[in-house]
Write an enzyme that holds these catalytic residues in place. Structure first.
Site, short mmCIF file in Angstrom:
data_model
loop_
_atom_site.label_atom_id
_atom_site.label_comp_id
_atom_site.label_asym_id
_atom_site.label_seq_id
_atom_site.Cartn_x
_atom_site.Cartn_y
_atom_site.Cartn_z
N ASP A 86 0.84 -1.37 -0.30
CA ASP A 86 0.04 0.06 0.07
C ASP A 86 0.86 1.08 -0.04
O ASP A 86 1.98 1.13 0.31
CB ASP A 86 -0.96 0.21 1.00
CG ASP A 86 -0.34 0.20 2.43
OD1 ASP A 86 0.72 -0.53 2.74
OD2 ASP A 86 -0.62 0.81 3.35
N GLU A 150 0.12 -1.00 5.77
CA GLU A 150 1.03 -0.43 6.58
C GLU A 150 0.94 1.30 6.78
O GLU A 150 1.01 1.66 8.08
CB GLU A 150 2.45 -0.63 6.06
CG GLU A 150 3.61 -0.35 7.04
CD GLU A 150 3.97 1.13 7.23
OE1 GLU A 150 4.76 1.43 8.23
OE2 GLU A 150 3.78 1.79 6.07
N1 BES Z 1 8.42 3.08 5.51
C1 BES Z 1 8.03 4.29 6.36
C2 BES Z 1 8.71 4.13 7.76
C3 BES Z 1 10.09 4.71 7.66
C4 BES Z 1 10.63 5.40 6.52
C5 BES Z 1 11.01 4.32 8.82
C6 BES Z 1 11.96 5.95 6.61
C7 BES Z 1 12.09 4.61 8.65
C8 BES Z 1 12.74 5.35 7.51
C9 BES Z 1 6.38 3.63 6.57
O1 BES Z 1 5.85 3.04 5.67
C10 BES Z 1 5.78 4.82 7.32
O2 BES Z 1 5.46 5.75 6.71
N2 BES Z 1 5.27 4.59 8.47
C11 BES Z 1 4.37 5.70 9.19
C12 BES Z 1 3.41 4.85 10.29
C13 BES Z 1 2.14 4.76 10.04
C14 BES Z 1 1.74 4.04 11.23
C15 BES Z 1 1.42 5.46 9.22
C16 BES Z 1 5.03 6.72 9.78
O3 BES Z 1 6.34 6.77 10.10
O4 BES Z 1 4.56 7.85 9.78
MN MN Z 2 6.97 1.97 4.42
MN MN Z 3 5.18 5.24 4.38
#
Ligand code: BES
Ligand code: MN
Ligand code: MN
Length: 454
Positions: A86, A150
């Site tokens: 996603d 995710e």
């Molecule tokens: N891949 C990211 C998280 C990420 C990016 C970690 C770069 C470390 C380095 C992930 O898809 C993401 O965006 N996570 C969200 C959390 C989610 C609950 C919406 C975030 O970190 O905001």
């Molecule tokens: Mn991600």
């Molecule tokens: Mn992300």
């Protein structure tokens, strides 16, 4: 390793990824539900092509999970790969130089929503499997599980993991959904922050009012909301919620020194995002502010009149979305309760305030002294010609803490993105170099890991 096969097939790998990126698998907006299914089915077909067994779409109450496995020998260790198909919404579309779901390669980079986060990084794993199949050797057992929620908190994956512990039995988790410092500065993230996310609503009068007839004599919900939000940080940019820092792990001077040894320049940091100065909690460096300190940020704020021209009005309601990034040993449950209680308690008597918690996620720190971490660091050293350094990342991947708590498994965050890839932003992109380096590095990880586990 001989990289001939990689070079010969690079164009096809990219074409396949681009075909997948064309499917707008946005999980936040139900209008893309059909595309979510299409993206899952596309991946399932690619799993089958590279020879995975027991390939299936596992239904959930939300979006399906794409699963496949290659079980070669019960006496060999098992790696469970996790990622997500996603993507974030692409809005605002007008800020993209080329449409987000019409991928283009420009300056050796693939431009599309999801190019880096996380379809591009997931696809490296699929092609790494193809490379190993073609070489005729899977050095260990591999299970791969790619989810479709995710970006909206992974709630249904959490349920799936709890219900399928036997199916998901493994020795370690491998994830490519993070970044590294630079293409000539390989690194491995060993920490992720947690998250506590809320929507708040401030209600004043029972209807929008003429701001002349009533202004000055009623609490204006937007004024009040701004004041309440402003009060959440003090003059040193510490968060003022009572108890907020109670469980924050305090690093020793030596640990902080070690952390600050990563190559980082505030000048370059400022330049890269067009800032006149850095900003943040007093007493901490930029690296620390992002890596080991918790934060509170408004993600959106609205209410009242925002159309053309001027309208003199006191709105009945004002809203904001407020998130907090958490670090060990805070928990989302604890912080969610503290925030809710505090935010309601600071409301003046002239308004009513509602706090609606959204998703949460727990912070994690992954070990650097494990067999799997060393296998990953050695793999990167082989393909980059330089030993990667461990870093503490600022982002969140909610399921990683659950892999530890529910399956008892540590995760290796073998990510190949860059901060400059503009994930979640307009013009998200992923370097062809990074994509190909990932495909080259991943088989080394499996070989190193299997050899060390013997
Ligand atoms: N891949 C990211 C998280 C990420 C990016 C970690 C770069 C470390 C380095 C992930 O898809 C993401 O965006 N996570 C969200 C959390 C989610 C609950 C919406 C975030 O970190 O905001
Ligand atoms: Mn991600
Ligand atoms: Mn992300």
């Amino acid at each position: 390793m001989d990289t001939t096969y990689l070079k010969e097939n690079q164009d096809r790998f990219l074409t396949e990824l681009i075909d997948w990126l064309r499917i707008p698998s946005v999980s936040a907006d139900p209008k893309f539900a059909g595309d979510i299914t299409k993206a899952a089915e596309y991946l399932k077909a690619r799993f089958e092509e590279v020879g995975l067994d027991n390939v299936e779409l596992c239904p959930t109450a939300g979006n399906p999970i794409v699963y496949g496995e290659k079980l070669v020998d019960a006496s060999l260790p098992t790696v469970l790969v996790y990622g997500h198909y996603d993507v974030q919404p692409a809005d605002p579309y007008e800020l993209w130089d080329s449409p987000p779901f019409e991928p283009v390669i420009k300056d050796e980079k693939i431009y599309a929503r999801g190019a880096c986060d996380d379809k591009g990084q997931v696809y490296m794993h699929v092609k790494a499997l193809e490379v190993m199949k073609q070489e005729g050797a899977f050095p260990c057992n591999i299970k791969i599980m790619i989810e479709g929620e995710e970006e909206v908190g992974s709630n249904n994956l959490g349920i799936f993991v709890r219900a399928n512990k036997e199916k998901l039995k493994a020795d370690v988790i491998l994830v490519s959904d993070t970044g590294m410092l630079a293409n000539d500065e390989p690194s491995i993230e060993v920490g992720l922050r947690g998250l506590s996310y809320h929507e708040v609503e401030v209600t004043g009068p029972n209807r929008d009012l003429h701001s002349g007839l009533y202004g000055g004599a009623v609490a204006n919900p937007i004024n009040v909301l701004c004041k309440m939000i402003a009060s959440l940080h003090d003059e040193n940019n510490h968060i003022t919620i009572p108890g907020f820092y109670n469980n924050v792990a305090v690093l020793s001077a030596a640990e902080r020194e070690e952390l600050n040894r990563v190559p980082h320049s505030d000048e370059e940091f400022k330049k890269s995002i067009g800032l006149p100065d850095v900003y943040g909690e007093k007493g901490y460096t930029t690296v620390e502010r992002v890596g080991i300190r918790p934060t509170l940020d408004v993600n959106g704020i609205w209410g009242g009149y925002t159309g053309e021209g001027a309208k003199t009005v006191i709105a009945s309601k004002a809203y904001a979305k407020i998130s907090m990034r958490l670090v060990p040993n805070q928990t989302s449950e604890e912080i969610t309760a503290l925030f809710q209680q505090h935010f309601e308690s600071i409301a003046p008597s002239g308004v009513t305030v509602k706090v609606k918690p959204h998703h949460g996620g727990e912070p994690v720190v992954t070990p650097t002294d494990s067999v799997a971490y060393k296998a990953a660091a050695d793999a990167m050293e082989t393909t980059f010609g330089k030993r990667p350094i461990p870093t503490r990342g600022g982002g969140s991947i909610p399921i990683v803490a659950m892999f530890k708590s529910e399956l008892g498994l540590d995760t290796v965050l073998l990510g190949f993105g860059l901060d400059s890839d503009a994930i979640h932003s307009p013009n998200e992109h992923y370097g062809v170099f990074n994509f190909m380096k990932g495909i080259e590095t991943i088989p080394h990880f499996y070989r190193n890991y299997a050899a060390a586990m013997k």
